[in-house]
Scaffold this active site. Structure first.
Site, PDB file in Angstrom:
ATOM      1  CD  GLU A   1       6.946   0.540  -0.149  1.00 29.85           C
ATOM      2  OE1 GLU A   1       6.762   1.367   0.753  1.00 29.85           O
ATOM      3  OE2 GLU A   1       6.139  -0.374  -0.376  1.00 29.85           O
TER       4      GLU A   1
ATOM      5  CG  ASP B   1       7.228 -16.281  11.251  1.00 29.13           C
ATOM      6  OD1 ASP B   1       6.095 -15.890  10.890  1.00 29.13           O
ATOM      7  OD2 ASP B   1       7.499 -16.618  12.420  1.00 29.13           O
TER       8      ASP B   1
ATOM      9  CG  ASP C   1       2.552  -0.686  -2.329  1.00 26.68           C
ATOM     10  OD1 ASP C   1       3.210   0.339  -2.042  1.00 26.68           O
ATOM     11  OD2 ASP C   1       1.605  -1.115  -1.642  1.00 26.68           O
TER      12      ASP C   1
ATOM     13  CG  ASN D   1      -0.443  -6.571   1.384  1.00 27.80           C
ATOM     14  OD1 ASN D   1       0.229  -7.504   1.800  1.00 27.80           O
ATOM     15  ND2 ASN D   1      -1.288  -5.890   2.158  1.00 27.80           N
TER      16      ASN D   1
END
Length: 494
Positions: free
Chosen positions: A273, A195, A243, A112
């Site tokens: 996750e 989105d 993650d 991320n």
């Protein structure tokens, strides 16, 4: 890389998360794991989830403050060669030791963001509302932020790619003004992920922390694919825990997973996750990925947490409502606790110690899901938590999973404080078992274990009950359980 379907659930496989947040920063964790490999095999662990194993923003970093993903504890960066867990050499030795025991290794991968940049850069950005990231709360302006990564300590080894501001979509600090918040980086083709490809909490939950990586940028896509190929080949891992996927462009993630499996093996294991309690969001993510990955069953964890807090006020019949376990068990990784839910963490939702044996009995002996044992529930907690874990109970339950927990499952969810289920066994493991638990008073339940067991005598493996119970001619018996306890009934050895 082992090629036995990733140690997964159809083998009665069991995962262990082999870390927690508060492990000591002694650089010896990979050594501990290597030395523990044979023991893990003996107790029935078939796969190990290891912590992020690359260089973070400092030696003490647990691994989620990602700095250099090519540095597995090899280069002098951020004031250290080793990571919190040890050196690259020790990491590879631990993985090899696990493979020698037939245990699969899943690496925790954080895609991320990046932190601990080497220099600042200036660029245009817009401050946005933290509660609605689509809403600007100031004019677009030039800011200065930590976005330039050239990894001088590695000096181009493995990759000479340098990260710049245009490889990111957002940052949290403007060094010019000292302002802290969320800044959306502006420029051609810049902005948050669509989105429909990230969580829409806070309007758009692309931004989480540090310098948020922009997975619409072609150079980022190319470099990330290059890295993941290098990482898999360098470490010989068998799977990846992804993650914080709700913050990452899901179209990119789907492309990345497909690329890995096309290159290596269709059975390369992925578990994502997506931290949300509503099943619909996990189901939508699974559907987008064509059900080609597993997911952490977050709602089930919260149900276990709530049950442990509420004692007999919690209706055990509702334990699996709204869970992956109930609606999509093939993709569910069930867990009692993890590093994010343990006390002191941002997602703290601790399962109280009295309930942990019951929770592990449920996930380890059920036919549904791929269960994961948390390191600290087995070895005890570090830091300020005074709990030595429930190793004795988990050992017995892992033995029961290996020897008895096979075949069709029948649930007996007919009382709010006392529930049970039976496993019929299969051709190779004909014994089966009967599991009963109570979150209130001492209880009992009549359950069917099969007429082939008529006349057999059953005992409680956990030795919480001392009685011996005889199965009647119809294959039924009334099984007993103590107050706030668990019993696992199996045929008494001759």
């Amino acid at each position: 890389m082992l090629q036995v379907n990733g140690g997964r659930k159809n083998m009665n496989g069991t995962m262990m998360q082999y870390f927690e947040w508060d492990l000591p920063n002694d650089g010896k964790h990979w050594q501990r794991l290597k030395e523990d490999a044979e023991h893990l095999k003996e107790i029935g662990i078939t796969s190990v989830w290891i912590p992020p194993c690359y260089k973070g923003v400092g030696q003490e970093d647990v691994g989620y403050g990602v700095y250099d993903m090519y540095d597995l504890g090899e280069f002098d960066q951020k004031g250290t060669v080793r990571t919190k867990y040890g050196t690259k050499k020790e990491l590879l030795e631990a993985i090899e030791a696990l493979h020698k025991q037939g245990i699969h290794v899943y690496a925790d991968v954080v895609l991320n963001h990046k932190g601990g940049a080497d220099e600042t850069e200036t660029f245009e950005a817009t401050p946005v509302n933290e509660d609605n990231r689509h809403e600007a709360i100031g004019e677009t302006r030039e800011i200065e932020a930590w976005t330039y990564f050239n990894f001088p300590g590695r000096n181009g080894e493995y990759s000479d790619f340098e990260w710049h501001w245009y490889h990111f979509s957002g940052v949290s600090d403007d060094e010019k003004t000292g302002d802290h918040g969320i800044f959306r980086i502006e420029g051609e083709d810049k902005g948050w992920a669509p989105d429909e490809h990230v969580s829409t909490e806070y309007g758009n939950f692309d931004y989480l922390m540090f310098a948020d990586i922009d997975y619409s940028h072609p150079e980022v896509i190319e470099e990330t694919k290059k890295w993941i190929h290098w990482f898999i080949e360098e470490t010989n891992i068998d799977g990846i825990r992804l993650d914080a996927v709700k913050h990452i462009d899901s179209a990119f993630m789907k492309d990345l997973i497909e690329d890995v499996r096309e290159t290596y093996d269709d059975d390369f294991f992925f578990v994502a996750e997506y931290w949300h309690q509503r099943y619909k969001f996990l189901e939508d993510y699974l559907e987008e990925h064509e059900y080609a990955l597993s997911m952490m069953d977050v709602r089930f964890h919260y149900a276990l947490h709530e049950a442990s807090k509420q004692h007999n006020e919690f209706d055990l019949r509702r334990l699996i409502d709204g869970t992956l376990y109930k609606s999509n068990a093939e993709q569910a990784v069930t867990f009692v606790e993890n590093h994010d839910s343990q006390p002191g963490q941002s997602l703290e939702s601790y399962v109280e110690p009295w309930f942990k044996p019951l929770a592990y009995g449920f996930i380890l002996l059920s036919s549904y899901g791929y269960p994961c044992v948390f390191y600290s529930d087995y070895y005890g907690y570090s830091g300020e938590i005074e709990y030595e874990g429930c190793r004795k109970e988990i050992d017995i339950l892992l033995h029961a999973r290996e020897e008895y927990a096979y075949g069709e499952q029948s649930n007996y969810l007919d009382h709010d404080n006392c529930i049970g289920f039976t496993r019929t066994g299969d051709d190779e493991h004909p014994e089966g078992c009967a599991v009963i638990m109570s979150n209130g008073e001492e209880g009992y339940k009549e359950m069917y274990v099969g007429d082939l067991h008529a006349g057999d005598v059953y005992i409680d493996l956990l030795k919480n009950r001392e009685e011996e119970i005889t199965i009647d001619d119809e294959g039924k018996a009334t099984f007993l359980v103590n107050a706030e306890s668990l019993s696992v009934w199996v045929r008494k050895p001759e």
